[in-house]
Write an enzyme that holds these catalytic residues in place. Structure first.
Site, PDB file in Angstrom:
ATOM      1  N   ARG A 127      31.535  48.095  60.169  1.00  0.00           N
ATOM      2  CA  ARG A 127      32.867  48.461  59.634  1.00  0.00           C
ATOM      3  C   ARG A 127      33.974  47.529  60.102  1.00  0.00           C
ATOM      4  NH1 ARG A 127      30.749  53.444  61.113  1.00  0.00           N
ATOM      5  NH2 ARG A 127      29.855  54.542  59.331  1.00  0.00           N
ATOM      6  N   LYS A 149      42.446  37.449  52.627  1.00  0.00           N
ATOM      7  CA  LYS A 149      41.656  37.794  51.443  1.00  0.00           C
ATOM      8  C   LYS A 149      40.241  37.278  51.660  1.00  0.00           C
ATOM      9  CE  LYS A 149      44.940  37.794  47.604  1.00  0.00           C
ATOM     10  NZ  LYS A 149      45.225  37.132  46.323  1.00  0.00           N
ATOM     11  N   GLU A 191      47.543  22.938  46.192  1.00  0.00           N
ATOM     12  CA  GLU A 191      48.059  24.179  46.793  1.00  0.00           C
ATOM     13  C   GLU A 191      49.272  23.880  47.680  1.00  0.00           C
ATOM     14  OE1 GLU A 191      47.106  27.112  45.904  1.00  0.00           O
ATOM     15  OE2 GLU A 191      45.040  26.956  45.172  1.00  0.00           O
ATOM     16  N   LYS A 233      53.177  30.514  53.437  1.00  0.00           N
ATOM     17  CA  LYS A 233      52.248  31.596  53.102  1.00  0.00           C
ATOM     18  C   LYS A 233      52.415  32.759  54.072  1.00  0.00           C
ATOM     19  CE  LYS A 233      47.743  32.945  51.602  1.00  0.00           C
ATOM     20  NZ  LYS A 233      46.435  32.582  51.078  1.00  0.00           N
ATOM     21  N   GLU A 243      49.695  42.110  48.085  1.00  0.00           N
ATOM     22  CA  GLU A 243      50.004  41.526  46.775  1.00  0.00           C
ATOM     23  C   GLU A 243      50.513  42.557  45.777  1.00  0.00           C
ATOM     24  OE1 GLU A 243      47.243  38.400  45.550  1.00  0.00           O
ATOM     25  OE2 GLU A 243      47.754  38.836  43.472  1.00  0.00           O
ATOM     26  N   ARG A 247      53.861  38.442  46.836  1.00  0.00           N
ATOM     27  CA  ARG A 247      52.657  37.621  47.060  1.00  0.00           C
ATOM     28  C   ARG A 247      52.086  37.095  45.738  1.00  0.00           C
ATOM     29  NH1 ARG A 247      47.627  38.679  51.338  1.00  0.00           N
ATOM     30  NH2 ARG A 247      46.518  36.757  50.822  1.00  0.00           N
ATOM     31  N   ASN A 251      50.292  32.944  43.066  1.00  0.00           N
ATOM     32  CA  ASN A 251      49.370  32.687  41.951  1.00  0.00           C
ATOM     33  C   ASN A 251      49.970  31.741  40.912  1.00  0.00           C
ATOM     34  OD1 ASN A 251      47.430  34.433  43.030  1.00  0.00           O
ATOM     35  ND2 ASN A 251      48.497  36.197  42.170  1.00  0.00           N
ATOM     36  N   HIS A 254      47.773  29.811  38.675  1.00  0.00           N
ATOM     37  CA  HIS A 254      46.405  30.288  38.878  1.00  0.00           C
ATOM     38  C   HIS A 254      45.829  31.018  37.663  1.00  0.00           C
ATOM     39  CE1 HIS A 254      46.985  28.974  42.937  1.00  0.00           C
ATOM     40  NE2 HIS A 254      45.807  29.410  43.313  1.00  0.00           N
ATOM     41  N   HIS A 258      42.546  29.590  36.350  1.00  0.00           N
ATOM     42  CA  HIS A 258      41.268  30.319  36.304  1.00  0.00           C
ATOM     43  C   HIS A 258      40.625  30.194  34.925  1.00  0.00           C
ATOM     44  CE1 HIS A 258      42.519  33.062  39.901  1.00  0.00           C
ATOM     45  NE2 HIS A 258      42.024  31.908  40.281  1.00  0.00           N
ATOM     46  N   HIS A 271      38.834  23.953  41.884  1.00  0.00           N
ATOM     47  CA  HIS A 271      39.891  24.977  41.845  1.00  0.00           C
ATOM     48  C   HIS A 271      41.288  24.343  41.925  1.00  0.00           C
ATOM     49  CE1 HIS A 271      41.897  28.779  42.662  1.00  0.00           C
ATOM     50  NE2 HIS A 271      42.428  28.249  43.744  1.00  0.00           N
TER      51      HIS A 271
HETATM   52  N1  LIG Z   1      40.840  33.777  50.392  1.00  0.00           N
HETATM   53  C1  LIG Z   1      41.814  33.163  49.763  1.00  0.00           C
HETATM   54  O1  LIG Z   1      42.980  33.508  49.878  1.00  0.00           O
HETATM   55  C2  LIG Z   1      41.468  31.981  48.893  1.00  0.00           C
HETATM   56  C3  LIG Z   1      42.481  31.159  48.395  1.00  0.00           C
HETATM   57  C4  LIG Z   1      42.115  30.034  47.650  1.00  0.00           C
HETATM   58  C5  LIG Z   1      40.768  29.751  47.424  1.00  0.00           C
HETATM   59  N2  LIG Z   1      39.818  30.582  47.920  1.00  0.00           N
HETATM   60  C6  LIG Z   1      38.384  30.306  47.732  1.00  0.00           C
HETATM   61  O2  LIG Z   1      38.100  29.083  48.396  1.00  0.00           O
HETATM   62  C7  LIG Z   1      37.000  28.452  47.780  1.00  0.00           C
HETATM   63  C8  LIG Z   1      37.347  27.001  47.534  1.00  0.00           C
HETATM   64  O3  LIG Z   1      37.558  26.411  48.787  1.00  0.00           O
HETATM   65  P1  LIG Z   1      37.404  24.847  49.023  1.00  0.00           P
HETATM   66  O4  LIG Z   1      38.205  24.123  48.021  1.00  0.00           O
HETATM   67  O5  LIG Z   1      37.643  24.608  50.446  1.00  0.00           O
HETATM   68  O6  LIG Z   1      35.881  24.579  48.585  1.00  0.00           O
HETATM   69  P2  LIG Z   1      34.506  24.546  49.388  1.00  0.00           P
HETATM   70  O7  LIG Z   1      34.494  25.467  50.521  1.00  0.00           O
HETATM   71  O8  LIG Z   1      33.428  24.732  48.365  1.00  0.00           O
HETATM   72  O9  LIG Z   1      34.477  23.041  49.941  1.00  0.00           O
HETATM   73  C9  LIG Z   1      34.511  21.971  49.028  1.00  0.00           C
HETATM   74  C10 LIG Z   1      33.411  20.931  49.340  1.00  0.00           C
HETATM   75  O10 LIG Z   1      33.798  20.180  50.477  1.00  0.00           O
HETATM   76  C11 LIG Z   1      32.750  20.181  51.431  1.00  0.00           C
HETATM   77  N3  LIG Z   1      33.395  20.056  52.734  1.00  0.00           N
HETATM   78  C12 LIG Z   1      34.125  20.980  53.365  1.00  0.00           C
HETATM   79  N4  LIG Z   1      34.681  20.475  54.460  1.00  0.00           N
HETATM   80  C13 LIG Z   1      34.263  19.197  54.554  1.00  0.00           C
HETATM   81  C14 LIG Z   1      34.531  18.150  55.466  1.00  0.00           C
HETATM   82  N5  LIG Z   1      35.366  18.303  56.487  1.00  0.00           N
HETATM   83  N6  LIG Z   1      33.921  16.954  55.257  1.00  0.00           N
HETATM   84  C15 LIG Z   1      33.107  16.774  54.185  1.00  0.00           C
HETATM   85  N7  LIG Z   1      32.853  17.716  53.261  1.00  0.00           N
HETATM   86  C16 LIG Z   1      33.442  18.919  53.452  1.00  0.00           C
HETATM   87  C17 LIG Z   1      32.037  21.466  51.197  1.00  0.00           C
HETATM   88  O11 LIG Z   1      30.734  21.451  51.721  1.00  0.00           O
HETATM   89  C18 LIG Z   1      32.076  21.544  49.674  1.00  0.00           C
HETATM   90  O12 LIG Z   1      31.049  20.747  49.123  1.00  0.00           O
HETATM   91  C19 LIG Z   1      36.704  29.237  46.523  1.00  0.00           C
HETATM   92  O13 LIG Z   1      35.602  30.088  46.786  1.00  0.00           O
HETATM   93  C20 LIG Z   1      37.968  30.065  46.320  1.00  0.00           C
HETATM   94  O14 LIG Z   1      37.715  31.277  45.635  1.00  0.00           O
HETATM   95  C21 LIG Z   1      40.141  31.681  48.652  1.00  0.00           C
END
Ligand SMILES: NC(=O)c1ccc[n+]([C@@H]2O[C@H](COP(=O)([O-])OP(=O)(O)OC[C@H]3O[C@@H](n4cnc5c(N)ncnc54)[C@H](O)[C@@H]3O)[C@@H](O)[C@H]2O)c1
Length: 369
Positions: A127, A149, A191, A233, A243, A247, A251, A254, A258, A271
């Site tokens: 939990r 999130k 972002e 943020k 949100e 908040r 988006n 976004h 999306h 993304h």
């Molecule tokens: N929780 C939230 O508020 C929130 C906000 C925005 C996005 N997200 C989520 O985040 C994800 C996207 O995140 P992202 O853009 O970081 O993508 P990701 O985590 O898939 O990383 C992108 C790529 O970079 C590689 N990588 C990461 N760090 C590295 C490094 N230091 N050196 C070399 N390669 C590296 C990863 O292995 C991957 O292939 C999605 O799942 C999205 O839904 C969440």
């Protein structure tokens, strides 16, 4: 903290969401932050979750910082398609094998994919247990690691199951960006510039001045860009953790973005790239909504120029149509009882929650495609 290191404190209110935690930012912060990483691991057991790309680069460096803990790791396959329940179950299996108790700490070492699934698992194990974010992409440093999130994807859509679950600390060490591919760096800057676009015109202008240096990952300016983004943020989630109002401004771009991700089957566009094009679409929409306000060509043009300077696309690389994208937008989980909620602006730094007709949205897409 030293001149290169920053600390932003996130404080969220609410009965179920109350939390206070530091975000440490800068070159070498993983090793040098005070209090140290280890002090945030309350019990003896630590499980580090990472992926097959990041773990070979940084896992040993991280584990070396936790000499007094019982350490384990769980390495997931790389890629958004693995942010699912099956991989979350692997984390639970690893925790079971450890006979992990309620004072275990999970550490997410990776981009947003790893941060989201690790936070999701941490919110559910017994939990809810302690978790720490060590983001390794720019996007994760400025966005996904802060705000609590967490989620995994279902076949029916992205991030459909998850919880609000805040980390106890975030360590955004810019040294870990050395290995990040250029395309991923650019996606993170989408972002970053979003924060300027929604409510900080000064930051937007600062980015315009410094974009070339930032693209070379100059540590002082890069840390400053991350600090300002995280502060932005933190301010917003501090006022609206769930949100319900403000908040939603985060988006910006976004809902449009999306739709592009869906049109590209989640493989055709990153993304951050989709968000960049989405912000441009939102600007084109705003120009229709406010012909007499400050949304003149200059604001859209400045946005377009900054997107280009950060190496981001201004249109998708794959074929799609406005009608298809509008249909995808209507599926977005942010549409409230059928009414599409959008984030238009009245110019740089002046975004708000609004809506628009189908015709206006179609015209905005037509201006992009
Ligand atoms: N929780 C939230 O508020 C929130 C906000 C925005 C996005 N997200 C989520 O985040 C994800 C996207 O995140 P992202 O853009 O970081 O993508 P990701 O985590 O898939 O990383 C992108 C790529 O970079 C590689 N990588 C990461 N760090 C590295 C490094 N230091 N050196 C070399 N390669 C590296 C990863 O292995 C991957 O292939 C999605 O799942 C999205 O839904 C969440």
């Amino acid at each position: 903290m030293s001149g290169l290191l920053h600390r932003v404190d996130v404080s969220t209110p609410g009965a179920s969401t109350a939390a206070n935690y530091p975000v440490f930012i800068g070159s070498g912060v993983l090793k040098q932050a005070v209090p140290a990483l280890e002090s945030f691991c309350h019990g003896a057991q630590v499980l580090v979750v990472s992926n097959s790309t990041v773990a070979p680069l940084y896992l040993d460096r991280l584990l070396a910082l936790l000499p007094n803990k019982a350490l384990s790791h769980c390495i997931l396959p790389d890629g958004e398609s693995h942010k699912n329940l099956q991989q979350a179950e692997r984390i639970f299996t690893a925790l079971s094998a450890l006979r992990a108790s309620r004072d275990v700490t999970l550490i997410a070492l990776g981009g947003g994919m790893i941060g989201d699934i690790t936070g999701f698992a941490a919110s559910l194990w017994m939990r809810g247990v302690n978790f720490i974010q060590v983001p390794t992409t720019l996007l994760a440093m400025v966005d996904s690691s802060v705000g609590g999130k967490t989620a995994v994807n279902l076949a029916a859509g992205k991030n459909l199951i998850g919880a609000f679950w805040q980390p106890v600390a975030v360590f955004a060490d810019t040294d870990l960006l050395d290995t990040l591919p250029a395309r991923e760096l650019s996606a993170g800057f989408a972002e970053v510039l979003k924060y300027g676009a929604i409510n900080d015109a000064d930051f937007f202008a600062w980015l315009e001045q410094n974009v070339n240096v930032l693209m070379h990952k100059e540590p002082t300016l890069l840390s400053e860009a991350i600090r300002r983004s995280v502060q932005n943020k933190a301010d917003v989630v501090g006022r609206d953790p769930l949100e319900r109002g403000e908040r939603m401004l985060l988006n910006f771009g976004h809902t449009f973005g999306h739709a592009l991700e869906l049109a590209g089957n989640y493989g055709g566009i990153l993304h951050g790239e989709a968000v960049a094009i989405g912000m441009l679409a939102a600007a084109h929409l705003s120009a229709q909504l406010h012909p007499n306000l400050a949304v003149d060509g200059q604001h859209t043009l400045r946005l377009q120029n900054l997107i280009r300077a950060f190496g981001l696309p201004q249109k998708p690389a794959f074929a799609t149509r406005s009608e298809e994208l509008l249909a995808h937008m209507k599926l977005d989980k942010k549409s409230l009882s059928g009414q599409l909620r959008l984030i238009p602006w009245r110019g740089i730094g002046q975004a708000y929650v609004g809506n628009a007709s189908d015709e206006q949205i179609l015209r905005a897409w037509a201006a992009i495609l």
